[in-house]
Design an enzyme around this catalytic site. Structure first.
Site, PDB file in Angstrom:
ATOM      1  N   GLY A   1       0.773  -1.036  -0.033  1.00  0.00           N
ATOM      2  CA  GLY A   1       0.476   0.001   0.318  1.00  0.00           C
ATOM      3  C   GLY A   1       1.180   1.371   0.016  1.00  0.00           C
TER       4      GLY A   1
ATOM      5  N   ILE B   1       2.400   3.218   2.342  1.00  0.00           N
ATOM      6  CA  ILE B   1       3.641   3.029   3.265  1.00  0.00           C
ATOM      7  C   ILE B   1       4.714   1.501   2.445  1.00  0.00           C
ATOM      8  CG2 ILE B   1       4.992   2.925   5.550  1.00  0.00           C
ATOM      9  CD1 ILE B   1       1.908   3.488   6.811  1.00  0.00           C
TER      10      ILE B   1
ATOM     11  N   ARG C   1       2.195  -3.607  12.544  1.00  0.00           N
ATOM     12  CA  ARG C   1       1.478  -3.704  13.955  1.00  0.00           C
ATOM     13  C   ARG C   1       2.209  -5.192  14.525  1.00  0.00           C
ATOM     14  NH1 ARG C   1      -0.608   0.275  14.384  1.00  0.00           N
ATOM     15  NH2 ARG C   1      -2.651   0.932  14.379  1.00  0.00           N
TER      16      ARG C   1
ATOM     17  N   GLU D   1       1.008  -4.312  23.923  1.00  0.00           N
ATOM     18  CA  GLU D   1       1.847  -2.738  23.937  1.00  0.00           C
ATOM     19  C   GLU D   1       0.606  -2.026  25.347  1.00  0.00           C
ATOM     20  OE1 GLU D   1       1.345  -0.485  20.581  1.00  0.00           O
ATOM     21  OE2 GLU D   1       2.838  -1.964  19.454  1.00  0.00           O
TER      22      GLU D   1
ATOM     23  N   HIS E   1       6.326   2.144  19.112  1.00  0.00           N
ATOM     24  CA  HIS E   1       5.421   2.933  18.473  1.00  0.00           C
ATOM     25  C   HIS E   1       5.326   4.140  18.553  1.00  0.00           C
ATOM     26  CE1 HIS E   1       1.131   1.381  16.976  1.00  0.00           C
ATOM     27  NE2 HIS E   1       1.751   2.173  16.800  1.00  0.00           N
TER      28      HIS E   1
HETATM   29  C1  DGY Z   1      -1.808   4.200  13.244  1.00  0.00           C
HETATM   30  O1  DGY Z   1      -1.790   5.191  12.904  1.00  0.00           O
HETATM   31  O2  DGY Z   1      -2.146   3.298  13.549  1.00  0.00           O
HETATM   32  C2  DGY Z   1      -0.155   4.584  13.951  1.00  0.00           C
HETATM   33  O3  DGY Z   1       0.496   3.171  14.544  1.00  0.00           O
HETATM   34  C3  DGY Z   1      -0.544   4.743  15.552  1.00  0.00           C
HETATM   35  O4  DGY Z   1      -1.621   3.981  16.205  1.00  0.00           O
END
Ligand code: DGY
Length: 325
Positions: free
Chosen positions: A155, A157, A236, A265, A284
């Site tokens: 995607g 990113i 994640r 977490e 995170h």
């Molecule tokens: C997201 O935007 O999903 C980041 O991991 C922050 O929760």
């Protein structure tokens, strides 16, 4: 009686964003620490909510909020929310893709460089006085140019990380559940997940978490990776079977890992990940810059207000819910 929409804001936001919501809505402010029963009672009449993944939005929440039409999260990830249940209840869930792509790509690159250049070992060597005492420095790092980056999840990113790392001379591969990339995606070679794992020097995860991707990387997948390869996860935590990763790192079955996310977490203080010298772990912080977080809050507020005004939101996760509402 006010005809303004009833909204609840469950994340800290700036005064100017509060003013935007208050111009259209009757607003109550709560936070994620509000006990669940109090929260459900307090929000029973709301039509819109501004939330973060710290709020568990499940069947019970949607049942308790029959007027709810929009749940706008200040995150791109929406695994904390039961999307099927939201759709059944006519609630459109909106997230914040796009505005955080650069920040997460920056952190992914940082983890790659931290591992391959042994940045933390070298910094620790200096800080602990090893350099001053003329001790033997940590072993040399490695170049990234010419090495292979496997991108899991192609995607926004994943594509941005691909563009950047290609510009730095890496060969790139990609895998996703679809095998036709977006037309704007950079040229890169598709591989099945198994082949990508076997060929890559770095494997980086950029896929959504859902039941089909939970533990996408487990013992079997780690065993397919090269013993010299690194795993990077800025997506994640539950995408990776963490105990299996700890075992693989302890046994040297892969060279190292860079994690911005963990299965649980925050982690327990005695989580074994902290004992591993070949692991770089961050709390995170993939989107944790002032600028990106502000853009995420602005985007989420726009989503919230659009739905409450009867307009199309910018980025609905389940647009079909707009028909059920
Ligand atoms: C997201 O935007 O999903 C980041 O991991 C922050 O929760």
């Amino acid at each position: 009686m006010s005809d303004r929409r009833k909204a609840c804001v469950l994340v800290p936001i700036e005064d100017d964003l509060k003013a935007q919501i208050e111009a259209q809505c009757q607003v109550q402010y709560l936070d994620h620490t509000t006990p669940r029963d109090k929260l459900l009672a307090a929000i029973s009449e709301i039509e819109g909510a501004l939330v973060s993944p710290r709020i568990r939005a499940d069947e019970a929440l949607f049942e308790a909020t029959p007027q709810l039409r929009v749940l706008a999260t200040t995150s791109v990830g929406y695994d904390a929310f039961d999307i099927d249940s939201a759709t059944r209840h006519g609630v459109v869930v909106c997230n914040t893709p796009g505005v955080l792509t650069a920040a997460v790509a920056n952190l992914t690159m940082t983890l790659i460089f931290s591992l391959t250049l042994r940045l933390l070992d070298n910094e620790n060597f200096v800080r602990s006085g090893g350099w001053a005492r003329r001790e033997t420095p940590p072993p040399l790092g490695h170049d990234i140019q010419g090495r292979t980056l496997g991108v899991v999840g192609y995607g926004r990113i994943g594509q941005e990380v691909t563009r950047r790392m290609q510009a730095l001379g890496m060969k790139t591969l990609w895998y996703d559940v679809f095998d036709t990339p977006h037309p704007d995606a950079p040229e890169s070679e598709y591989r099945s997940l198994d082949d990508l794992l076997a060929e890559s020097d770095f494997v980086t995860l950029h896929t959504n978490l859902d039941e089909s991707s939970r533990h996408l990387i487990g013992e079997r997948e780690l065993a397919r990776m090269k013993p010299t390869a690194y795993l990077i996860n800025t997506a994640r935590g539950p995408l990776v079977d963490q105990p299996a990763l700890v075992d693989a790192l302890r046994a040297g079955r892969i060279a190292g890992a860079g994690l911005d996310v963990l299965e649980s977490e925050p982690p327990d203080e005695d989580d074994p990940v902290f004992t591993l010298p070949n692991l770089v772990c961050l709390p995170h912080v993939g989107t944790a810059t002032e600028e990106t977080r502000r853009l995420m809050r602005e985007h989420a507020v726009k989503n919230l207000l659009a739905v409450l005004a009867g307009e199309e939101p910018l980025t609905p996760v389940n647009p079909e819910a707009l028909q059920n509402g």
